[in-house]
Enzyme design. Structure first.
Site, mmCIF file in Angstrom:
data_model
loop_
_atom_site.group_PDB
_atom_site.id
_atom_site.type_symbol
_atom_site.label_atom_id
_atom_site.label_comp_id
_atom_site.label_asym_id
_atom_site.label_seq_id
_atom_site.Cartn_x
_atom_site.Cartn_y
_atom_site.Cartn_z
ATOM 1 N N GLU A 1 -0.040 -1.468 5.592
ATOM 2 C CA GLU A 1 1.030 -0.972 6.467
ATOM 3 C C GLU A 1 0.786 0.474 6.854
ATOM 4 O O GLU A 1 1.089 0.890 7.961
ATOM 5 C CB GLU A 1 2.386 -1.112 5.769
ATOM 6 C CG GLU A 1 3.576 -0.946 6.703
ATOM 7 C CD GLU A 1 4.019 0.498 6.900
ATOM 8 O OE1 GLU A 1 4.728 0.773 7.874
ATOM 9 O OE2 GLU A 1 3.643 1.365 6.074
ATOM 10 N N ASP B 1 0.825 -1.217 0.000
ATOM 11 C CA ASP B 1 0.000 0.000 0.000
ATOM 12 C C ASP B 1 0.852 1.256 0.000
ATOM 13 O O ASP B 1 2.020 1.248 0.380
ATOM 14 C CB ASP B 1 -0.983 -0.001 1.185
ATOM 15 C CG ASP B 1 -0.305 -0.169 2.537
ATOM 16 O OD1 ASP B 1 0.720 -0.875 2.623
ATOM 17 O OD2 ASP B 1 -0.787 0.421 3.521
HETATM 18 ZN ZN LIG Z 1 6.533 2.403 4.268
#
Ligand SMILES: [Zn+2]
Length: 411
Positions: A162, A97
Site C-alpha cells: 500500500e 506494509d
Molecule cells: Zn496506511
C-alpha cells in the site's frame, strides 16, 4: 439486535490485553516493501494468518503477487471470509506494509518494539495500518466468541504494497479476482480519519504535478539585451498560472475542508550559481489538487496555454510535463449504504455525528472507486502515520472494533 450488540460491545471491551499482544507481535515484524529497502510482507502475513486461523474463517484466500525482489518471491494478499446471515457483504481492507522509521534519533524508543504508555501504544505501524488490522480482527472475533453470526458476510482483506503504490497489493487483488467484490458490498478502508472518528472519507481530489522547463539565453548580467532571462519569464509564468488556474477551475464543493481546487507553486530547481549571470534555463513545479469533477486534461491544456503565452511574450520557450498525475475516481455517494452504516455505528459507539467528507490526498480507496465499488475510508486516529513515535490509542482500537462489529451486525 440490541442484546446482541451489547454482548459484542462488552466482549470487545474485554480484549484489551489481547489487542496489546497482537499489536506487539505486529510491531516486531517489520514489513517494508523492496522500494523501501525491505524484504516484503511475507512474515507479517504469516503472523496475521496464524491469528486468523484461530477464528476458523469459512474461507481463507491467498492472492499472492509474484515479486522477484523479495526473498519469498511474492507479495502476500490475504482474504478471510466469515459467512453471515446473507443480508449482504462487508469488506474491511487493511494493509500489511509499513513505512521505514526514518531518522532513528527522532524516536524515543525502538520503532520495532511495542512500548505501552497508558492508553498509548508506540511503534512503527501501530496506527498505519495495524489499527485497521487489529480492530477488524477483533470485531470478527467477537462474533465467534459470542456464538453469533453477523448479518452480513464479512471479508477481512490484508494487502501488501500500500505504501509504494498498491500495484502488488489491492490493485493486483482486484485485477486478478474481479468477482471478489460487488457494487452492493460495503467496503471500509480504516486507513485515515480523525481523532473523533467522525470523518467518513468518500471523495478525493485529483492530483497533478506539473514541471515547467523554461529556456532562454544565458549571458552576462550587465548586458541583459544579449540574453533571455528565464528567471523573469518563470516568475511571470508562476504569477500568471497562480491567477489563471484557480479562476478557470473555480468550482466549490463543501464536502472538502478546502472546498476548492488548489494550485501551488512548490519546487524550484537551482539555476546559475553566481549573481552576475542571467540564467538561460529555469525549472519550476506546481502541485495541483483538483476537485474530482474536473478533467485533468483540461487543467493541463489551460496551464500549457498560459505558460506558452508568457514564454512568447518574453522571447523564451517552455516545455510542460506532468510528472505525477492521478485523476480522482468518481466519489462514493454521500448516501451510499457504507457511509450510512458507518454513521450509525459511530453514533452508537462514539455518540457523535459522522459526516461524509472529501480530502486532498489520494487513498487506496481510489482503486475500488475506479471500478465502481463504493468504498469509504474511516477510522478513529490521532494522525501520526509515518511520523517518528507513531502511536495508536488502545481506546481507539477498542472503539473501532466496536464500530466495525456494529456494521457487521447490520446495525
Ligand atoms: Zn496506511
Amino acid at each position: 439486535m440490541i442484546e446482541a450488540w451489547r454482548g459484542l460491545a462488552a466482549r470487545i471491551a474485554g480484549y484489551e490485553e489481547e489487542i496489546v499482544r497482537f499489536q506487539s507481535e505486529l510491531v516486531a515484524c517489520p514489513a517494508l516493501g523492496p522500494d523501501n529497502g525491505g524484504r516484503g510482507e511475507s512474515d507479517k502475513a504469516a503472523l496475521v494468518r496464524d491469528w486468523l486461523d484461530r477464528l476458523a474463517p469459512d474461507e481463507i484466500m491467498e492472492i499472492d503477487a509474484p515479486d522477484e525482489r523479495v526473498p519469498s518471491g511474492r507479495r502476500p494478499n490475504l482474504a478471510a471470509l466469515f459467512k453471515g446471515r446473507g443480508r449482504g457483504r462487508v469488506w474491511v481492507l487493511s494493509h500489511l506494509d509499513v513505512v521505514p522509521p526514518g531518522e532513528p534519533s527522532l524516536w524515543d524508543s525502538d520503532p520495532f518494539v511495542l512500548r505501552r504508555d497508558g492508553d498509548r501504544l508506540y511503534g512503527r505501524g501501530t496506527e498505519d495500518n495495524h489499527q485497521g488490522i487489529v480492530s477488524s480482527y477483533f470485531a470478527a472475533r467477537a462474533f465467534r466468541d459470542e456464538g453469533l453470526l453477523p448479518a452480513l458476510d464479512v471479508g477481512l482483506l490484508f494487502v501488501a504494497d500500500e505504501e509504494t503504490g498498491s500495484g502488488l497489493g489491492l490493485d493486483y487483488v482486484i485485477e486478478s479476482k474481479p468477482d471478489l467484490f460487488s457494487p452492493d458490498d460495503l467496503i471500509i478502508v480504516p486507513d485515515a480519519g480523525d481523532e473523533y472518528g467522525t470523518m467518513i472519507e468518500i471523495s478525493e481530489k485529483s492530483m497533478l504535478w506539473l514541471k515547467f522547463t523554461v529556456r532562454g539565453r544565458q549571458c552576462h548580467a550587465s548586458t541583459p539585451d544579449r540574453g533571455v532571462n528565464t528567471l523573469r519569464a518563470s516568475a511571470r509564468m508562476i504569477t500568471a498560472l497562480d491567477e489563471a488556474l484557480p479562476r478557470t477551475f473555480g468550482n466549490r464543493d463543501p464536502l472538502f475542508s478546502i472546498p476548492f481546487s488548489t494550485f501551488e507553486p512548490t519546487k524550484k530547481e537551482a539555476n546559475v550559481p553566481n549573481v552576475n549571470t542571467i540564467p538561460g534555463e529555469d525549472v519550476f513545479f506546481f502541485d495541483a489538487r483538483v476537485l474530482p469533477g474536473y478533467d485533468l486534461a483540461e487543467v493541463k491544456a489551460r496551464a500549457r496555454t498560459v505558460a506558452e503565452s508568457i514564454a512568447a511574450e518574453q522571447g523564451a520557450s517552455v516545455e510542460m510535463e506532468a510528472v505525477q498525475e492521478a485523476q480522482a475516481p468518481p466519489p462514493t455517494p454521500a448516501d451510499a449504504p457504507v457511509a450510512r452504516a458507518l454513521a450509525r455505528a459511530v453514533a452508537a459507539v462514539h455518540g457523535r455525528e459522522a459526516l461524509p467528507m472529501g480530502i486532498g490526498g489520494g487513498t487506496v480507496a481510489a482503486f475500488f472507486r475506479r471500478r465502481g465499488l463504493p468504498a469509504a475510508v474511516w477510522s478513529t486516529i490521532a494522525h501520526n502515520a509515518h511520523a517518528p513515535n507513531e502511536f495508536a490509542l488502545i481506546s481507539n482500537l477498542v472503539a473501532d472494533a466496536k464500530i466495525l462489529a456494529h456494521v457487521f451486525l447490520g446495525g
